[in-house]
Every structure is written in structure tokens, then in C-alpha cells.
Scaffold this active site. Structure first.
Site, PDB file in Angstrom:
ATOM      1  N   ALA A  10       0.839  -1.211   0.000  1.00 32.62           N
ATOM      2  CA  ALA A  10       0.000   0.000   0.000  1.00 32.62           C
ATOM      3  C   ALA A  10       0.865   1.250   0.000  1.00 32.62           C
ATOM      4  O   ALA A  10       0.510   2.271   0.571  1.00 32.62           O
ATOM      5  CB  ALA A  10      -0.937  -0.018   1.205  1.00 32.62           C
ATOM      6  N   GLY A  11       2.028   1.152  -0.629  1.00 29.49           N
ATOM      7  CA  GLY A  11       2.907   2.313  -0.752  1.00 29.49           C
ATOM      8  C   GLY A  11       2.471   3.172  -1.924  1.00 29.49           C
ATOM      9  O   GLY A  11       1.293   3.159  -2.320  1.00 29.49           O
ATOM     10  N   VAL A  13       3.130   3.075  -5.262  1.00 29.13           N
ATOM     11  CA  VAL A  13       2.629   2.399  -6.474  1.00 29.13           C
ATOM     12  C   VAL A  13       1.343   1.635  -6.158  1.00 29.13           C
ATOM     13  O   VAL A  13       0.355   1.716  -6.902  1.00 29.13           O
ATOM     14  CB  VAL A  13       3.692   1.432  -7.058  1.00 29.13           C
ATOM     15  CG1 VAL A  13       3.130   0.692  -8.263  1.00 29.13           C
ATOM     16  CG2 VAL A  13       4.958   2.184  -7.445  1.00 29.13           C
ATOM     17  N   ASN A  95      14.053  -7.584  -2.171  1.00 31.67           N
ATOM     18  CA  ASN A  95      12.722  -7.732  -2.748  1.00 31.67           C
ATOM     19  C   ASN A  95      12.377  -9.178  -3.070  1.00 31.67           C
ATOM     20  O   ASN A  95      11.211  -9.571  -3.035  1.00 31.67           O
ATOM     21  CB  ASN A  95      12.573  -6.826  -3.969  1.00 31.67           C
ATOM     22  CG  ASN A  95      12.343  -5.372  -3.556  1.00 31.67           C
ATOM     23  OD1 ASN A  95      12.155  -5.090  -2.377  1.00 31.67           O
ATOM     24  ND2 ASN A  95      12.362  -4.461  -4.503  1.00 31.67           N
ATOM     25  N   ASN A 120      10.426  -4.263  -8.406  1.00 28.12           N
ATOM     26  CA  ASN A 120      11.694  -4.372  -9.152  1.00 28.12           C
ATOM     27  C   ASN A 120      12.781  -5.131  -8.384  1.00 28.12           C
ATOM     28  O   ASN A 120      12.739  -5.163  -7.160  1.00 28.12           O
ATOM     29  CB  ASN A 120      12.214  -2.961  -9.453  1.00 28.12           C
ATOM     30  CG  ASN A 120      11.547  -2.398 -10.687  1.00 28.12           C
ATOM     31  OD1 ASN A 120      11.463  -3.059 -11.706  1.00 28.12           O
ATOM     32  ND2 ASN A 120      11.048  -1.174 -10.590  1.00 28.12           N
ATOM     33  N   ARG A 151       6.555   5.677 -21.630  1.00 19.78           N
ATOM     34  CA  ARG A 151       7.574   6.735 -21.516  1.00 19.78           C
ATOM     35  C   ARG A 151       8.116   7.102 -22.897  1.00 19.78           C
ATOM     36  O   ARG A 151       8.248   8.287 -23.225  1.00 19.78           O
ATOM     37  CB  ARG A 151       8.705   6.254 -20.586  1.00 19.78           C
ATOM     38  CG  ARG A 151       8.290   6.261 -19.139  1.00 19.78           C
ATOM     39  CD  ARG A 151       9.341   5.721 -18.208  1.00 19.78           C
ATOM     40  NE  ARG A 151       8.943   5.968 -16.819  1.00 19.78           N
ATOM     41  CZ  ARG A 151       9.322   5.230 -15.783  1.00 19.78           C
ATOM     42  NH1 ARG A 151      10.120   4.189 -15.959  1.00 19.78           N
ATOM     43  NH2 ARG A 151       8.922   5.521 -14.567  1.00 19.78           N
ATOM     44  N   HIS A 175      13.065  -5.049 -18.029  1.00 15.27           N
ATOM     45  CA  HIS A 175      12.667  -3.718 -17.543  1.00 15.27           C
ATOM     46  C   HIS A 175      13.850  -3.150 -16.753  1.00 15.27           C
ATOM     47  O   HIS A 175      13.831  -3.025 -15.550  1.00 15.27           O
ATOM     48  CB  HIS A 175      11.437  -3.880 -16.653  1.00 15.27           C
ATOM     49  CG  HIS A 175      10.926  -2.608 -16.071  1.00 15.27           C
ATOM     50  ND1 HIS A 175      10.627  -1.495 -16.821  1.00 15.27           N
ATOM     51  CD2 HIS A 175      10.634  -2.269 -14.784  1.00 15.27           C
ATOM     52  CE1 HIS A 175      10.182  -0.535 -16.017  1.00 15.27           C
ATOM     53  NE2 HIS A 175      10.189  -0.976 -14.784  1.00 15.27           N
TER      54      HIS A 175
HETATM   55  N1  APR Z   1       4.426  -7.633   2.646  1.00 20.41           N
HETATM   56  C1  APR Z   1       3.561  -6.647   2.306  1.00 20.41           C
HETATM   57  N2  APR Z   1       3.941  -5.374   2.079  1.00 20.41           N
HETATM   58  C2  APR Z   1       5.245  -5.104   2.207  1.00 20.41           C
HETATM   59  C3  APR Z   1       6.199  -6.083   2.543  1.00 20.41           C
HETATM   60  C4  APR Z   1       5.744  -7.408   2.761  1.00 20.41           C
HETATM   61  N3  APR Z   1       6.581  -8.381   3.086  1.00 20.41           N
HETATM   62  N4  APR Z   1       7.429  -5.482   2.566  1.00 20.41           N
HETATM   63  C5  APR Z   1       7.233  -4.191   2.269  1.00 20.41           C
HETATM   64  N5  APR Z   1       5.924  -3.960   2.046  1.00 20.41           N
HETATM   65  C6  APR Z   1       5.258  -2.711   1.715  1.00 20.41           C
HETATM   66  C7  APR Z   1       5.759  -1.530   2.532  1.00 20.41           C
HETATM   67  O1  APR Z   1       5.187  -1.526   3.848  1.00 20.41           O
HETATM   68  C8  APR Z   1       5.307  -0.348   1.694  1.00 20.41           C
HETATM   69  O2  APR Z   1       4.039   0.141   2.078  1.00 20.41           O
HETATM   70  O3  APR Z   1       5.531  -2.336   0.380  1.00 20.41           O
HETATM   71  C9  APR Z   1       5.220  -0.936   0.276  1.00 20.41           C
HETATM   72  C10 APR Z   1       6.212  -0.308  -0.708  1.00 20.41           C
HETATM   73  O4  APR Z   1       5.813   1.000  -0.889  1.00 20.41           O
HETATM   74  P1  APR Z   1       6.831   2.174  -1.254  1.00 20.41           P
HETATM   75  O5  APR Z   1       7.982   2.110  -0.318  1.00 20.41           O
HETATM   76  O6  APR Z   1       6.040   3.430  -1.342  1.00 20.41           O
HETATM   77  O7  APR Z   1       7.386   1.757  -2.689  1.00 20.41           O
HETATM   78  P2  APR Z   1       6.708   2.069  -4.107  1.00 20.41           P
HETATM   79  O8  APR Z   1       7.156   3.373  -4.598  1.00 20.41           O
HETATM   80  O9  APR Z   1       5.249   1.786  -4.011  1.00 20.41           O
HETATM   81  O10 APR Z   1       7.428   0.959  -5.017  1.00 20.41           O
HETATM   82  C11 APR Z   1       7.159  -0.418  -4.811  1.00 20.41           C
HETATM   83  O11 APR Z   1       7.258  -0.956  -7.144  1.00 20.41           O
HETATM   84  O12 APR Z   1       7.865   0.242  -9.051  1.00 20.41           O
HETATM   85  C12 APR Z   1       8.295  -0.654  -8.064  1.00 20.41           C
HETATM   86  O13 APR Z   1      10.662  -0.152  -7.866  1.00 20.41           O
HETATM   87  C13 APR Z   1       9.424  -0.094  -7.211  1.00 20.41           C
HETATM   88  O14 APR Z   1       9.998  -2.217  -6.263  1.00 20.41           O
HETATM   89  C14 APR Z   1       9.341  -1.001  -6.017  1.00 20.41           C
HETATM   90  C15 APR Z   1       7.835  -1.248  -5.885  1.00 20.41           C
END
Ligand code: APR
Length: 308
Positions: A10-11, A13, A95, A120, A151, A175
Site C-alpha cells: 500500500a505504498g 505504487v 525484494n 523491481n 515513456r 525492464h
Molecule cells: N508484505 C507486504 N507489504 C510489504 C512487505 C511485505 N513483506 N514489505 C514491504 N511492504 C510494503 C511496505 O510496507 C510499503 O508500504 O511495500 C510498500 C512499498 O511502498 P513504497 O515504499 O512506497 O514503494 P513504491 O514506490 O510503491 O514501489 C514499490 O514498485 O515500481 C516498483 O521499484 C518499485 O519495487 C518497487 C515497488
């Protein structure tokens, strides 16, 4: 019955994907994250936007996999984003562990589901997701080519001063920095790109496309792109749920196509209710073939470094 899409993470993306998806009105959305309160709060916020759009879909946030049961599509965005100066590949090991965890948590609850991996380095994460879930490979896809192509199309439209809607283009391969933009399969409302743009300018735009993610990372200073990644993911979700049979560049499992097998990498895919229903093989020039092979090698090299 309404379709159900789970978004893991829920970040930036994930939440943007949940918002954009809810606004299409084509599916109920479940937003999952390990962070307590974040998916619940963001989902409630998204839900409160639905009456304003006249929509009849729900968006629920959760820290429990139970709520994801019976999903038609599971989008994985969980993980760590790139920081300035960090390559996608640096994210590899951290990741990979996240992907194993979230696929283990969701696969048995949605046995008929289709995975779309966004995290990624995406091509590698998609293979891990497939290995862990054990689904038919057609029901596991990676989102990268739609974004890279968007893009490329954007930069072409900005350069020519034409509507982005009129520019069609393909970016294949991994990618990553070795993605393979295909100017020979790029057109502006049917007009071949070479008729409108010099080779030099095209090369410059290809370079900017390759650097498209990093350009945004360096502007934002913290975090990476999320609006276009979310919009690209939603295009794939829609093509699958509505059985649109669109041909979109996605990471799909190769079984000999483009001279490769045993790897997920970006190729033109016919997307429908069955997932990656068909891979379209384009006649590449010798230079494009070489570039595609290098891109696949870069994906394989990352795979080799992971304990599987
Ligand atoms: N289970 C569930 N959620 C998780 C876990 C997990 N084990 N580990 C991390 N998260 C959640 C984090 O709590 C966070 O809310 O993943 C979310 C990641 O959100 P952001 O840090 O905002 O990252 P974001 O910009 O959304 O990118 C996520 O997408 O485009 C790709 O390169 C980017 O790999 C990255 C991914």
C-alpha cells in the site's frame, strides 16, 4: 459476480494502483500491506471517493491475507523502492524475499488468480513469483513494457508536439537499463517514426526512455515513480478482466520465443481472461536481436545471483 483484485503493498505504487483501479469501477479492490493501519487508512480514503464518481465498487484495506481470498488478479507492488544512485538490481535480494513471502501468503487462497508483478527488478521478481505459486506460466506476468513504452511514447509526443494518444510504440526486453525500444515498430497514427524524426533525435529519445525511471528518482530525491507505473498496471488489469485481447508489452515466460526459454522478459503479449494468452513474435533487425539477447542475459545474470 464482480471481479476482485488484490493489490499487495500500500505504498506509492500500490495505493495509486488501488485508486486508479477503483475509479475504473470494474472490480472490488483489496489493498494489503504489512504496515498496520496504512492499507486500512488509504483504502477508506479511496472508498470515500467512490460516491463522488458514482461507482459501485468497494476498496478494503487489510494486514491479513484472508481478505485476499478468491482474487481474480493479484498485483504485487510490495518491496523497497529505488533510492537516488541505487540501481534496480541493488534491490534484488531484499525484494526477492518479499515476493516469496507475499506469494506464499496469497497463492493458495486465490488458486484461479493471475499475478501481475510490479516490484523491481521486475523480470526476476516475476520468475520468483511463478516458481513460488506453481501456477500455469500464462497466469503470471510482469509489468514493465507498458510503462517503458508509455515513456517512449510520451517523449516522442513531446518532441513532435503531437497528441500522446497518437503515438504507438513498443519497448521489449528486460525492464532495466538494457531495455529494447523498437523505433521500427513505432508509429504516429500509422506514420512510421522514421518519416517524422531523424535517427539522431530518435537515439536521444531512446536514451531518455532507458533513463526514464532514474530521471524521476533523481528529481524526487526520495522514492521512485508511481503515477505512470500504476496507470500501466491498471491497463494490464483491465485487459485481463475484460478479456480485451490487447497486445501489450509485458514480461511473460518464454518457451523458445525470441530464441529464449526459462525466463520472464518483456515481449508483446496478447492479454485476455486467460492471462498471457499468446506471445507475438516480431521480426527483429540484427541489431535489435543482439540488444534483446543482451537484455535477456542481464536478467539471467541477476537470476544466477539469487539463491533459489
Ligand atoms: N508484505 C507486504 N507489504 C510489504 C512487505 C511485505 N513483506 N514489505 C514491504 N511492504 C510494503 C511496505 O510496507 C510499503 O508500504 O511495500 C510498500 C512499498 O511502498 P513504497 O515504499 O512506497 O514503494 P513504491 O514506490 O510503491 O514501489 C514499490 O514498485 O515500481 C516498483 O521499484 C518499485 O519495487 C518497487 C515497488
Amino acid at each position: 459476480m464482480k471481479s476482485k483484485v488484490t493489490v499487495i503493498g500500500a505504498g506509492n505504487v500500490g495505493a495509486t494502483t488501488a485508486l486508479m483501479l477503483s475509479q475504473t469501477g470494474i472490480a472490488d479492490v483489496v489493498l494489503f500491506d504489512i504496515a498496520e493501519g496504512i492499507p486500512q487508512g488509504k483504502a477508506l480514503d479511496i472508498m470515500q471517493a467512490t460516491p463522488l464518481s458514482g461507482l459501485s465498487v468497494s476498496c478494503q484495506g487489510t494486514n491479513s491475507y484472508d481478505l485476499t481470498a478468491g482474487s481474480d488478479i493479484i498485483v504485487i507492488t510490495a518491496g523497497f523502492p529505488r533510492k537516488p544512485g541505487m540501481s534496480r538490481d541493488d534491490l534484488l535480494h531484499a525484494n526477492a524475499q518479499v515476493i516469496r513471502e507475499v506469494v506464499t501468503g496469497t497463492a493458495s487462497l486465490s488458486p484461479e488468480g493471475i499475478y501481475i508483478v510490479v516490484t523491481n527488478p521486475m523480470d526476476v521478481m516475476t520468475l520468483i513469483a511463478w516458481e513460488v505459486c506453481g501456477f500455469d506460466y500464462r497466469r503470471v506476468l510482469g509489468m514493465g513494457g507498458v510503462l517503458d513504452s508509455a515513456r517512449f511514447r510520451t517523449f516522442i509526443s513531446m518532441e513532435l508536439g503531437v497528441s500522446p494518444a497518437d503515438v504507438d510504440g513498443m519497448v521489449l526486453g528486460g525492464h532495466g537499463d538494457l531495455m529494447v525500444p523498437l523505433p521500427s515498430f513505432t508509429t504516429v497514427n500509422g506514420i512510421p517514426l522514421a518519416r517524422l524524426l531523424t535517427q539522431n533525435r530518435t537515439t536521444t529519445l531512446i536514451e531518455r526512455t532507458r533513463n526514464g525511471g532514474a530521471e524521476i528518482v533523481s528529481l524526487l530525491k526520495s522514492g521512485s515513480a508511481y503515477y505512470a507505473p500504476a496507470a500501466s498496471t491498471v491497463q494490464m488489469v483491465r485487459a485481463i478482466l475484460l478479456d480485451e485481447k490487447r497486445i501489450l508489452p509485458c514480461a511473460a515466460y518464454l518457451t523458445g520465443e525470441y530464441g529464449n526459454q526459462g525466463v520472464f522478459v518483456g515481449v508483446p503479449v496478447l492479454l485476455g481472461r486467460g492471462g498471457a494468452e499468446k506471445i507475438i513474435e516480431l521480426p527483429l533487425t540484427p541489431a535489435e536481436t543482439t540488444a534483446f539477447a543482451s537484455s535477456v542475459e542481464a536478467v539471467r545474470a541477476m537470476l544466477d545471483t539469487i539463491q533459489r
